[in-house]
Design an enzyme around this catalytic site. Structure first.
Site, PDB file in Angstrom:
ATOM      1  N   LYS A 151       2.997  -6.673   9.297  1.00 52.18           N
ATOM      2  CA  LYS A 151       2.905  -6.969   7.856  1.00 52.18           C
ATOM      3  C   LYS A 151       2.582  -5.632   7.193  1.00 52.18           C
ATOM      4  CE  LYS A 151      -0.006  -9.577   4.586  1.00 52.18           C
ATOM      5  NZ  LYS A 151      -1.011 -10.654   4.508  1.00 52.18           N
ATOM      6  N   ASP A 196       1.837  -3.722   3.901  1.00 52.94           N
ATOM      7  CA  ASP A 196       1.305  -4.120   2.594  1.00 52.94           C
ATOM      8  C   ASP A 196       1.228  -2.914   1.649  1.00 52.94           C
ATOM      9  OD1 ASP A 196      -0.092  -5.224   0.536  1.00 52.94           O
ATOM     10  OD2 ASP A 196      -1.821  -5.857   1.720  1.00 52.94           O
ATOM     11  N   ARG A 232       7.115 -10.838   0.829  1.00 51.13           N
ATOM     12  CA  ARG A 232       6.280 -11.686  -0.024  1.00 51.13           C
ATOM     13  C   ARG A 232       6.927 -11.797  -1.393  1.00 51.13           C
ATOM     14  NH1 ARG A 232       0.641 -11.612   0.968  1.00 51.13           N
ATOM     15  NH2 ARG A 232       0.363 -11.709  -1.291  1.00 51.13           N
ATOM     16  N   ASP A 237      -4.599  -9.557  10.333  1.00 49.25           N
ATOM     17  CA  ASP A 237      -4.382  -8.989   9.009  1.00 49.25           C
ATOM     18  C   ASP A 237      -5.285  -7.770   8.903  1.00 49.25           C
ATOM     19  OD1 ASP A 237      -4.259  -8.902   5.884  1.00 49.25           O
ATOM     20  OD2 ASP A 237      -2.846 -10.482   6.430  1.00 49.25           O
ATOM     21  N   ASP A 238      -5.651  -7.390   7.693  1.00 52.18           N
ATOM     22  CA  ASP A 238      -6.435  -6.176   7.472  1.00 52.18           C
ATOM     23  C   ASP A 238      -7.779  -6.257   8.192  1.00 52.18           C
ATOM     24  OD1 ASP A 238      -6.904  -3.727   6.408  1.00 52.18           O
ATOM     25  OD2 ASP A 238      -6.923  -4.363   4.310  1.00 52.18           O
ATOM     26  N   TRP A 258      -6.128 -13.682   7.686  1.00 51.28           N
ATOM     27  CA  TRP A 258      -6.644 -13.341   6.367  1.00 51.28           C
ATOM     28  C   TRP A 258      -7.311 -14.496   5.611  1.00 51.28           C
ATOM     29  CZ3 TRP A 258      -8.358  -9.130   4.438  1.00 51.28           C
ATOM     30  CH2 TRP A 258      -8.610  -9.039   3.084  1.00 51.28           C
ATOM     31  N   ASP A 269      -1.455 -12.878  -4.035  1.00 49.77           N
ATOM     32  CA  ASP A 269      -2.155 -13.617  -2.979  1.00 49.77           C
ATOM     33  C   ASP A 269      -2.394 -15.077  -3.355  1.00 49.77           C
ATOM     34  OD1 ASP A 269      -2.190 -11.148  -1.911  1.00 49.77           O
ATOM     35  OD2 ASP A 269      -4.341 -11.082  -1.529  1.00 49.77           O
ATOM     36  N   CYS A 300      -5.385  -2.480   1.612  1.00 48.90           N
ATOM     37  CA  CYS A 300      -6.116  -3.147   0.516  1.00 48.90           C
ATOM     38  C   CYS A 300      -7.598  -3.221   0.840  1.00 48.90           C
ATOM     39  CB  CYS A 300      -5.589  -4.559   0.293  1.00 48.90           C
ATOM     40  SG  CYS A 300      -4.006  -4.602  -0.504  1.00 48.90           S
TER      41      CYS A 300
HETATM   42  C1  GLA Z   1      -3.326  -7.961   0.198  1.00 43.83           C
HETATM   43  C2  GLA Z   1      -2.358  -8.962   0.797  1.00 43.83           C
HETATM   44  C3  GLA Z   1      -3.148 -10.031   1.510  1.00 43.83           C
HETATM   45  C4  GLA Z   1      -3.997  -9.408   2.585  1.00 43.83           C
HETATM   46  C5  GLA Z   1      -4.899  -8.350   1.978  1.00 43.83           C
HETATM   47  C6  GLA Z   1      -5.617  -7.536   3.048  1.00 43.83           C
HETATM   48  O1  GLA Z   1      -4.106  -8.529  -0.793  1.00 43.83           O
HETATM   49  O2  GLA Z   1      -1.534  -9.504  -0.193  1.00 43.83           O
HETATM   50  O3  GLA Z   1      -2.258 -10.988   2.068  1.00 43.83           O
HETATM   51  O4  GLA Z   1      -3.149  -8.849   3.552  1.00 43.83           O
HETATM   52  O5  GLA Z   1      -4.157  -7.425   1.198  1.00 43.83           O
HETATM   53  O6  GLA Z   1      -6.448  -6.560   2.523  1.00 43.83           O
END
Ligand code: GLA
Length: 725
Positions: free
Chosen positions: A475, A477, A539, A401-402, A366, A543, A449
């Site tokens: 992860k 989210d 978490r 990640d995403d 990310w 971020d 997200c």
């Molecule tokens: C959120 C999470 C980030 C990341 C983004 C991905 O903002 O907190 O760490 O994973 O989504 O879209």
């Protein structure tokens, strides 16, 4: 007016108004009607009505209130405002109901809103403060000036009745900037300006470690308007380079500063050295995926004593694979041998119910690539994790990640990867064959997200798909789930836990261990219930970004009360690391943290037992970043098997002391200087504050024993990180 003046005008409009000088003026002269002659300085306004600034046309009984009226303000503008004015000064008027045009001493300065006879017709701007640029030549310094304001009003109440008048002086920063930019072989100072400036540039080089000023040089420089001047400096390791620029017409000084990265840690020996965790937890029957983390010259041969049945070792790669049916603690001895020698380490494979016995160490896509992640980019970092030697320090997770997801699910509801990830199973297999673990990302909501499909109503299916790809880390989210949560009346703790609990059940049904990482930005107090739903980390904040403000807020403000909640199997996650090349896009930059802030960052995450997920592109890792991430003594604190997260013990004059107990009876102590300037600290005095009185301490970054009866300079936003036995 010149083009430059217009551009400068835009610059000025954005200027803060803190340099405003209020012109003491409670009253103005008013006349109903409309006559262009009323703008002239010399016009005789003796007969006009004296009004105050809190009177609207309604209060003044102006009839009708729809129409024109003029104000003439007689003000003395002090010449004290003159210093520093280069090309312009700004006039600020309070809101005017509805539109106006304004003159100073007969010079037109501007208009806000429009009038009925204008081509587009009348348009009100009644709520807006007026900002007009004034050429200083038009001002009669220390004498009477006339500001004439033509107002058109439509509807009650109308008029100029909400205003103080201010003259705003531009600051040097409004038109000039000074920055230090990295370039090949060093840095260049860039002085850019929109107006001609002649001033003094001062350069100072200071030794970072001793604080001694080594060279200082001043030079006169001149830059024409809309030009810039660049001056190059060679990179000197371990130095702070400070440049300041002064233009005698202004009080303030432009300043830029960089510290060249400096490496404190001695290189690892060429002989093998074990740097990994001392335990690894796996459930009975789940695949064992573990890479022996030895630094030293390659090639290396590995052997393991005490391997339980079902587990085998790849002796060239040092990778354990297989599974163990029987729960229990299996003591193993790892040995690595190369041309230079051999080393062994004691280790325990804990086959039982708990996984994640030490904080996860690895990489996540990310903070570097964000939505521009691709299989190629992931593979590049994974390969660098091995080739650059980070895997030799225990980094083992490679987490997507995403933005790995396809926009739509398949017809049968299966989640699919997008075209940037041609073969997820092959990616998982490749990682496992190298002893690395595979992480993935999703959301309990219907979207992530980044706007990709989330797992809502597909939890079981997704867990099964991930298992088929060999996923070892999820992860999860909150993101898209917020919609559902907010629409419901139930905002209890149970409601926060519900979507996470649901996925947990399906993860546990898979025949492999999947580290379960909750991402809920810290607002749902996940630390209070995360362990109960068998989450492995959660978490604790929003971020992270690569700025001191973000690091300070997350690291020094949000973690202070969380130490009771972290421990083996369940960790507080202060978010991913922000060292190296990051950027949240396909264009990456060096972390904006100073070298000292980066030492602070890694020291604090080590103390906090934080997840050590590297956020930079590892294929571009530099020696400084490697030094930060691969100090075996610093990482040993993070991975300490007691899992006691640090407690903040002292907050005094911008110094904070955090400490944690270690399994070998030692204590790790971080003395952080949160001030903007260096602070000398007597080490024995600092340690005594937390009840420790040793004669020596181990400086963990330098990996050397140091005397405590001495003063150490802790650099701005920097740290002295020691271990005391
Ligand atoms: C959120 C999470 C980030 C990341 C983004 C991905 O903002 O907190 O760490 O994973 O989504 O879209």
């Amino acid at each position: 007016m010149k083009k430059a003046f217009f551009a400068f005008l835009c610059l000025l409009i954005t200027a803060t108004l803190t340099r405003a000088q209020e012109l003491s003026q409670d009253t103005a002269l008013f006349h109903q009607g409309d006559d262009p002659a009323w703008s002239a300085f010399a016009y005789n306004d003796n007969a006009w009505q004296k009004v105050s600034f809190n009177q609207s046309w309604e209060d003044l009984n102006v009839q009708p209130t729809n129409g024109y009226g003029w104000y003439r303000l007689h003000v003395v503008i002090p010449s004290s405002l003159k210093k520093g004015i280069v090309e312009a000064i700004m006039l600020e008027l309070g809101a005017i109901d509805d539109s106006d045009e304004t003159w100073i001493n007969g010079h037109y300065v501007g208009k806000t809103g429009t009038f009925p006879e204008d081509p587009g017709g009348y348009c009100s701007e009644w709520g807006k403060k007026r900002h007009y640029i004034v050429d200083p030549k038009w001002v009669r310094w220390d004498q009477d000036n006339v500001i004439a304001v033509r107002v058109y009003n439509f509807g009650d109440p109308g008029g100029f009745y909400r205003g103080a008048i201010k003259m705003v002086k531009p600051s040097l920063k409004d038109f000039a900037s000074l920055s230090l930019v990295a370039e090949k072989g060093g840095y260049k100072a860039v002085l850019a300006t929109s107006v001609k400036t002649i001033g003094t540039l001062k350069t100072t080089v200071t030794d970072i470690l001793t604080g001694t000023e080594e060279t200082s040089k001043t030079q006169k420089i001149g830059v024409d308007s809309w030009k810039e001047k660049q001056i190059s400096y060679a990179l000197v390791p371990q130095k702070r380079l400070t440049v300041t620029y002064t233009d005698p017409r202004f009080e303030e000084v432009l300043k830029a500063e960089v510290c060249s990265p400096y490496i404190l840690t001695p290189p690892a020996p060429a002989t093998p050295r074990y740097n990994g965790p001392l335990v690894f937890g796996v459930r009975p029957g789940s695949p064992v995926i573990f890479r022996l983390a030895f630094s030293g010259e390659k090639p290396m041969k590995f052997s393991v004593e005490g391997l339980p049945e079902g587990v085998k070792l790849d002796p060239d790669k040092g990778v354990l694979s297989g599974s163990v049916a029987q729960a229990g603690d299996y003591p193993l001895t790892f040995t690595a041998t190369n041309d230079k020698g051999s080393a062994s380490a004691q280790f325990t494979l804990k086959v039982g119910t708990q996984i994640g016995l030490t904080p996860p160490m690895g990489w996540n896509s990310w903070n570097c690539w964000a939505l521009s992640v691709s299989q190629e980019r992931v593979m590049a970092s994974a390969a660098a994790l091995i080739n650059a030697g980070l895997a030799d320090y225990g980094y083992s997770y490679i987490n997507l990640d995403d933005a790995w997801e396809a926009e739509e699910r398949a017809a049968d509801g299966r989640i699919e990867a997008n075209e940037k990830f041609p073969d997820m199973k092959a990616l998982g297999d490749w990682l496992h064959s190298n002893g690395l673990k595979f992480g993935i990302y999703s959301s309990p909501g219907d979207h992530t997200c980044g706007g990709f499909p989330g797992s809502l109503d597909h939890e079981r299916q997704d867990a099964e798909v991930w298992n088929s790809w060999g996923v070892d880390y999820l992860k999860y989210d909150w993101c898209g789930y917020a919609k559902i949560f907010n629409a419901s009346n139930d905002h209890s703790e149970a409601a926060c836990m519900r979507p996470y609990l649901k996925m947990q059940q399906f993860l546990r049904e898979q025949p492999r261990d999947i580290f379960y990482s909750l991402c809920q930005y810290g607002w749902g107090k996940a630390w209070e219930w995360g362990a109960y739903i068998d989450a492995n980390s959660w978490r604790t904040s929003g971020d992270i970004m690569d700025t001191w403000e973000s690091l300070y807020h997350i690291g020094f403000e949000l973690q202070t009360d969380l130490y009771p909640y972290g421990g083996p199997g369940h960790w507080n996650d202060p978010d991913m690391l922000i060292v190296g090349k990051v950027g949240w896009s396909s264009s990456l930059r060096d972390s904006r943290l100073t070298p000292d802030e980066q030492y602070t960052h890694i020291s604090l995450w080590s103390l906090l037992a934080g997840n050590m997920l590297i956020g930079c592109d590892l294929s571009q890792i530099d020696a400084f970043t490697f030094n930060l991430l691969c100090n075996n003594e610093v990482n040993a604190v993070n991975q300490d098997i007691l899992g006691h997260q640090a407690h903040r013990d002292v907050v005094e004059d911008g110094i904070q002391i955090w400490s944690r107990d270690l399994y070998d009876g030692g204590t790790a102590v971080g003395i952080f200087n949160l001030n903007d300037s260096s602070v000398p600290v007597r080490l024995d005095g600092a340690l005594a504050k937390i009840g420790l009185n040793p004669e020596t301490a181990r400086d963990l970054w330098r990996q050397q024993d140091i005397a405590t009866d001495a003063e150490y300079t802790i650099l701005p936003h920097g740290v002295l990180y020691v271990k005391v036995k």
